[in-house]
Design an enzyme around this catalytic site. Structure first.
Site, PDB file in Angstrom:
ATOM      1  N   LYS A 116       0.836  -1.209   0.000  1.00 33.03           N
ATOM      2  CA  LYS A 116       0.000   0.000   0.000  1.00 33.03           C
ATOM      3  C   LYS A 116       0.865   1.250   0.000  1.00 33.03           C
ATOM      4  CE  LYS A 116      -3.959  -0.282   2.221  1.00 33.03           C
ATOM      5  NZ  LYS A 116      -4.757  -0.946   1.167  1.00 33.03           N
ATOM      6  N   GLU A 200      -3.547   8.451   7.674  1.00 35.58           N
ATOM      7  CA  GLU A 200      -4.387   9.199   6.731  1.00 35.58           C
ATOM      8  C   GLU A 200      -5.493   9.924   7.483  1.00 35.58           C
ATOM      9  OE1 GLU A 200      -6.098   6.456   3.993  1.00 35.58           O
ATOM     10  OE2 GLU A 200      -4.280   6.240   2.793  1.00 35.58           O
ATOM     11  N   HIS A 235     -16.039  -5.503   4.294  1.00 40.61           N
ATOM     12  CA  HIS A 235     -15.085  -5.322   3.188  1.00 40.61           C
ATOM     13  C   HIS A 235     -15.277  -6.359   2.084  1.00 40.61           C
ATOM     14  CE1 HIS A 235     -13.212  -2.351   5.677  1.00 40.61           C
ATOM     15  NE2 HIS A 235     -13.164  -3.220   6.644  1.00 40.61           N
ATOM     16  N   ARG A 292      -5.868  -7.103 -11.727  1.00 41.10           N
ATOM     17  CA  ARG A 292      -6.569  -8.293 -12.243  1.00 41.10           C
ATOM     18  C   ARG A 292      -7.921  -7.844 -12.766  1.00 41.10           C
ATOM     19  NH1 ARG A 292      -7.620  -7.852  -6.849  1.00 41.10           N
ATOM     20  NH2 ARG A 292      -9.833  -7.926  -6.312  1.00 41.10           N
TER      21      ARG A 292
END
Ligand code: MV4
Length: 671
Positions: A116, A200, A235, A292
């Site tokens: 990330k 963040e 999620h 993908r």
């Protein structure tokens, strides 16, 4: 273009890729594990190779075995689908080493997006908007505290090696930061073996908007518009749509431009998705890039008229993309619902078992079904319990919502519990229609979304009773025909009794309650005694097995499925299971239960009482199940031993599911 490709996946995506490849005249090679020997993708492919036992780590994730099949079968390329090895840079590299084309991006691009913080570094340098925060290498607590105070609160601490929401902590005030950082680090180290974190600003009501990108090996790159995937549970995406509600052409162009910049920044080739968080003020920020083809790609295909797998095959074989950005346009609106074998009323526990009945809505320009299973297949604990993706298209969003609600109601499954009722509640919710959508949608509206189990209505009971009476009449008729005395009064099912009205007692268990219906014969059908009063009913079954019923003058069509003692009525998009109960044959039923090695009714395995291979005598308890708050024992039908247990303790199984293999001891030779 390739002559032969291998699909290194299973289920619906394998079927989907095979469908496009065969449309292009490409020979397809499938791979399958022990559990998938009879699976649909194996049937559809031109040839199929066994690659190992059911667990994915022993089959679909074994790169060497897949490459060995590719070489043996003469496949020039491998399509990884999604999940499994689709974002495994090592596998992509191993393909290249063997001279086999990996239908996906360069392995360097896969690697670049694997971390990330590295991904954010690259995207920030490419001018892609990032959430205000810190994602550098300095990890000292004091330094991070100062950075947190600079960024402001609420703040999110994210594990760099994390993903899918794992390793995230919200901090609402400065004084809490130190403890939260320590906790986040511990979780990151134990979860990912890497305690590197990034900070963040926390967006409280973001939307998950992702942009489909495509690039070829001739320097072309473009986007194929956005998808809104905010409707998620833990999620896990549940409902996805394209285009996004309220998206303006200006914002779409800005997000598309940023996504293409992201793709170019890593030398991307092939299909990719750039995920953004869209804040309430219209600001958007890079979240991550998936290297993908996504599960939800069909909604993009439905609004653009493209076949993204065809694009993948063409680009991977060296062709330029078939279209330029200017040639792409949006037409209408598409929504996808992911249909899972899971029980929303049991915290979405996976529901495993055999698909005793599966009937899907008719496909058309408006309805598409991507599925890897069909009636009769087992939904096993080995893989993701997604049964199908139901995708609808119409000219506008409200029409698409109507289409989806109808299609969900027509999606019939018996044998496992599915989330279709939950999905129907999501897309029927006023907040969904109003576009009041963000990543907290399901949590916020949860109570109104989980279908509550209610006692059977008189309508459901009437359909079950009618079906039962029609079955008994048909059985009696066939017995009479087969007997030497077909006109004997004993074959007459009219419930004849001396000096009494003709009737039957029908006993059911519904939601743990006993319910008895009387069925009085009438010249044109039956007069039923229901909890809510009497109802004159009649009906018959058509060749497809559908029940055409007249309930007190209302004509309806319903599906009633029998499996053992269970009778499931599918009506008006709802599925209601009853158990036929014969109170006078309790002993027989128990004996029957003792003799069978299948689940007597839906329930949960709470104990395994024997060992594989160890001799047991007839009647020895083998499995304890909990169902309807009662315990049921599955016992040894005779002397012998258990050869294999099919489900672990804790598994939720449906009525009729085969629970174990039992080897009977050879009978001693008769004197
Ligand atoms: C966020 C966020 C709010 N603010 N980052 C969740 C998993 C990963 N994709 C990133 N996620 C989030 N990152 C900031 N600065 C909220 C989420 C989030 C989320 C994002 C997309 C889709 C569903 C989600 C569910 C919960 C939280």
């Amino acid at each position: 273009m390739f002559n032969t490709i291998l699909i290194a996946n299973r289920g619906e995506i394998a079927c989907r890729v095979i469908r496009t490849a065969q449309r292009l005249g490409i020979r397809t090679v499938a791979v399958y594990s022990d559990a998938d020997a009879g699976a649909l993708h194996v049937t559809l492919a031109d040839e199929a190779h066994h690659i190992g036992p059911a667990p994915a780590r022993e089959s679909y994730l074994v790169a060497e075995r897949i490459l060995e099949v590719a070489i043996r079968s003469g496949a020039e390329a491998v399509h990884p689908g999604y999940g499994f090895l689709s974002e495994n840079a090592g596998f992509a590299e191993a393909c290249a080493d063997k001279g086999i084309v990996f239908i996906g991006p360069p392995c360097a691009a896969i690697r670049a997006m694997g971390s990330k913080s590295a991904a954010k570094e690259i995207m920030g340098a490419a001018g892609v908007p990032l959430v205000p925060g810190y994602h550098g290498h300095e990890q000292g607590a004091e330094f991070l505290q100062a950075e947190a105070d600079r960024i402001g609160y609420p703040l999110l601490i994210k594990a760099s090696a994390g993903g899918g929401g794992k390793g995230m902590r919200v901090v609402v005030r400065s004084a809490d930061f130190t403890d939260a950082l320590a906790g986040a680090r511990r979780e990151a180290m134990s979860g990912f073996g890497d305690d590197h974190v990034l900070l963040e600003r926390y967006l409280t009501k973001p939307r998950h908007i992702e942009i489909q990108v495509f690039a070829d090996s001739h320097g072309n790159a473009l986007h194929i518009f956005e998808r809104d995937c905010s409707i998620q549970r833990r999620h896990q995406k549940v409902v996805e749509e394209a285009p996004a509600f309220g998206m303006t052409p200006q914002l779409r162009a800005k997000m598309g431009e940023a996504a293409v910049a992201a793709a170019r920044a890593i030398g991307y080739v092939g299909a990719g998705t750039v995920e953004f968080l869209l804040d309430e003020d219209g600001s958007f920020y890079f979240m991550e890039m998936n290297t993908r083809l996504q599960v939800e790609h069909p909604v993009t295909e439905m609004i653009s008229g493209l076949d993204l797998v065809e694009w993948q095959l063409r680009v991977a074989s060296g062709e330029p993309m078939p279209c330029t950005q200017e040639q792409l346009a949006i037409s209408g609106h598409a929504i996808e619902a992911r249909i899972y074998a899971e029980d929303p009323s049991r915290e979405f526990l996976p529901s495993i078992g055999r698909l005793r009945h599966m009937r899907t809505p008719g496909e058309s320009a408006h309805v598409r079904i991507d599925s890897g299973v069909r009636q009769g297949d087992e939904v096993s604990i080995n893989y993701d319990p997604m049964i199908a993706k139901l995708i609808v298209w119409d000219t506008d969003r409200n029409a698409a919502i109507r289409r989806l609600r109808t299609a969900l109601a027509d999606f019939e499954v018996v044998g496992v519990t599915t989330n279709t009722g939950f999905l129907g509640n999501v897309v029927a919710h006023p907040a969904f229609s109003a576009g009041a959508i963000d990543t907290g949608f399901i949590e916020r509206h949860r109570d109104g979304l989980i279908p509550e189990s209610v006692p059977a209505s008189d309508r459901i009971l009437a359909l079950a009773a009618l079906d039962l009476m029609l079955t008994r009449s048909a059985e009696a008729e066939s017995r009479a025909k087969a007997s030497h005395d077909p006109h004997s009064p004993w074959h007459h099912t009219g419930g004849w009794r001396l000096n009494y009205d003709n009737y039957h007692f029908l006993h059911f268990i519904d939601e743990e309650q006993a319910v008895t219906i009387t069925a009085h014969y009438r010249p044109t059908g039956f007069l039923l005694g229901l909890p809510g009063g009497s109802m004159l009913v009649r009906g018959d079954r058509d060749n497809a097995g559908d029940l055409h019923a007249d309930l007190a003058g209302t004509r309806i069509k319903a599906t009633v499925i029998r499996s053992g003692a269970a009778i499931t009525v599918l009506d008006q998009g709802k599925s209601h299971q009853l158990v036929i109960h014969n109170p006078h044959a309790v002993g027989e039923q128990d004996d029957a239960a003792a003799g069978r090695l299948t689940a007597p009714m839906p329930g949960k395995i709470v104990a395994v009482m024997a060992e594989v291979g160890v001799r047991v005598e007839r009647g020895t308890p083998l499995i304890i199940m909990e169902a309807m708050k009662m315990e049921h024992t599955i016992s040894a039908p005779c002397d012998g031993s258990v050869a294999a247990f099919h489900y672990p303790v804790g598994a939720v199984v449906n009525e009729g599911t085969e629970l174990l293999d039992f080897t009977a001891e050879a009978e001693p030779p008769q004197p």
